[in-house]
Design a protein around this motif. Sequence first.
Motif, mmCIF file in Angstrom:
data_model
loop_
_atom_site.group_PDB
_atom_site.id
_atom_site.type_symbol
_atom_site.label_atom_id
_atom_site.label_comp_id
_atom_site.label_asym_id
_atom_site.label_seq_id
_atom_site.Cartn_x
_atom_site.Cartn_y
_atom_site.Cartn_z
ATOM 1 N N UNK A 61 1.946 1.717 -3.489
ATOM 2 C CA UNK A 61 0.876 2.306 -4.304
ATOM 3 C C UNK A 61 0.828 3.821 -4.082
ATOM 4 N N UNK A 62 0.927 4.229 -2.815
ATOM 5 C CA UNK A 62 0.846 5.655 -2.512
ATOM 6 C C UNK A 62 2.064 6.388 -3.051
ATOM 7 N N UNK A 97 0.842 -1.204 0.000
ATOM 8 C CA UNK A 97 0.000 0.000 0.000
ATOM 9 C C UNK A 97 0.874 1.250 0.000
ATOM 10 N N UNK A 98 1.970 1.194 0.775
ATOM 11 C CA UNK A 98 2.909 2.321 0.754
ATOM 12 C C UNK A 98 3.452 2.527 -0.661
ATOM 13 N N UNK A 114 -6.118 0.497 -2.849
ATOM 14 C CA UNK A 114 -5.495 0.056 -1.593
ATOM 15 C C UNK A 114 -6.405 -0.946 -0.888
ATOM 16 N N UNK A 142 -7.553 5.628 -5.832
ATOM 17 C CA UNK A 142 -6.431 5.169 -5.005
ATOM 18 C C UNK A 142 -6.949 4.341 -3.835
ATOM 19 N N UNK A 143 -8.026 4.840 -3.231
ATOM 20 C CA UNK A 143 -8.557 4.137 -2.058
ATOM 21 C C UNK A 143 -9.048 2.749 -2.453
#
Lengths: 219, 218
Positions: free
Chosen positions: B153-154, B150-151, B196, B192-193
């Motif tokens: 992806x961000x 997830x990090x 994730x 994005x959400x």
Amino acid sequence: MEWDWAFVWQIMPTLLEGLKLTLLITLLASAVAMVLGLGFAILRRSSVAVVARGTGWFVEFIRGTPLLVQLYVIFYVLPDIGIRLPPLVAGVIGMGLHYATYTAEVYRGGIENVPRGQWEAAKATNLTARQAWLHVILPQAVPPMIPALANYLIAMFKETPLLSAITVLELMNQAKSVANSSYRYIEPMTMVGVFFLAISLVSVVILKWLEHRFGKVAK
Amino acid sequence: MADWSGYMTLILQGALVTAQLTVMGAALALVMAFVAGLGRLSRFAALRALAVVYIEFFRGTSIFVQLFWVYFVLPFAGITLDPLAAGVMALGLNVGAYGAEVVRGAVLSVPRDQYEACIAVNLTRMQRMRHVILPQALPLMLPTFGNNAIELLKATAVVSLISLTDMTFQAQVVRAQTGSTLIPFAMILGLYFLMSLAISGGMRWLERRVTRGLDGVR
């Protein structure tokens, strides 16, 4: 292209100027993150289900989306509804908010780690809620949290270059502007890396010490 | 306000680039995590030192700085990467350094008697790692790997700053062309959400898969 020490010394004052702002942002943003994080942690424990659930979702949402986009939202979208923030303030709020969702977890873990018996003992000795928090719970909950909180402080420091995207003149942005005006990228970019690496390595040593000093209280 | 479907397509194209970056970055990160994580546990001092330098270097500076360095400084050394390759490289190497610590921690947390048992039944070092240690260490790594993914992806949002046309970049394009700010940014935040959520859901499934049948063992 060759590495040029003379050029390094020439740009040093500009970079140090940027570094100063970077450190300032880190401090301000971490202050915001510490306070907001505590707020989130308490709201998540709220007995009103809607508040607890809502905070949970909000925190999940912030954690699941990129900081850069959140900064854009604060910097570009908020002015549409009349809230115009200077870049520095927008950056500090954005970064503080983002990392508050991380520190909230630290607070939650720390508070939940205090054994139930302590709460019951506080009640049994007729302490008020305020006294119980101040004299019983927090003194036990806070020290184990310190290393984890310091860890996020370092993480925030490393993320400050993102603020250059919303025109804050921190270290990265200073380096970029120097690079763009002189067409020399090697020295400014490398020096930025060296600065970050040096400060991170020193903070890791401090972190190790903090862990040694405070981390074991929990066990 | 004319052509919203066109702008929508633009952002969805960006979403594809973001997904692509995440998958490719994660693949590189996974490889680096195991190479460096196991390297740190090697019996050769040189290999250990190399792994430590890699891990500390990439954890000590942010993805942003690394990305700019790869994109702007490496060309002077004669290595010119296109933005996608630079992005995947910086993302994969950065997240791999965090993953390496996870691998190391998980391998170290396998109890000592497992190692002793391996020596007792005369397994080679390779066999020991492959059949005894890693199968037990893997379930421990997965939850943290999920967070790391997830990090990652961000972190992909940062590549928009080296002109890679990911979701964030496209949102900026739409903002510049329409002057509308809320719609593009709200849309990519939502996307994005969703991504994730997909990652954390996928990791939970994987975790169930890997821990299947392990209940009695631990």
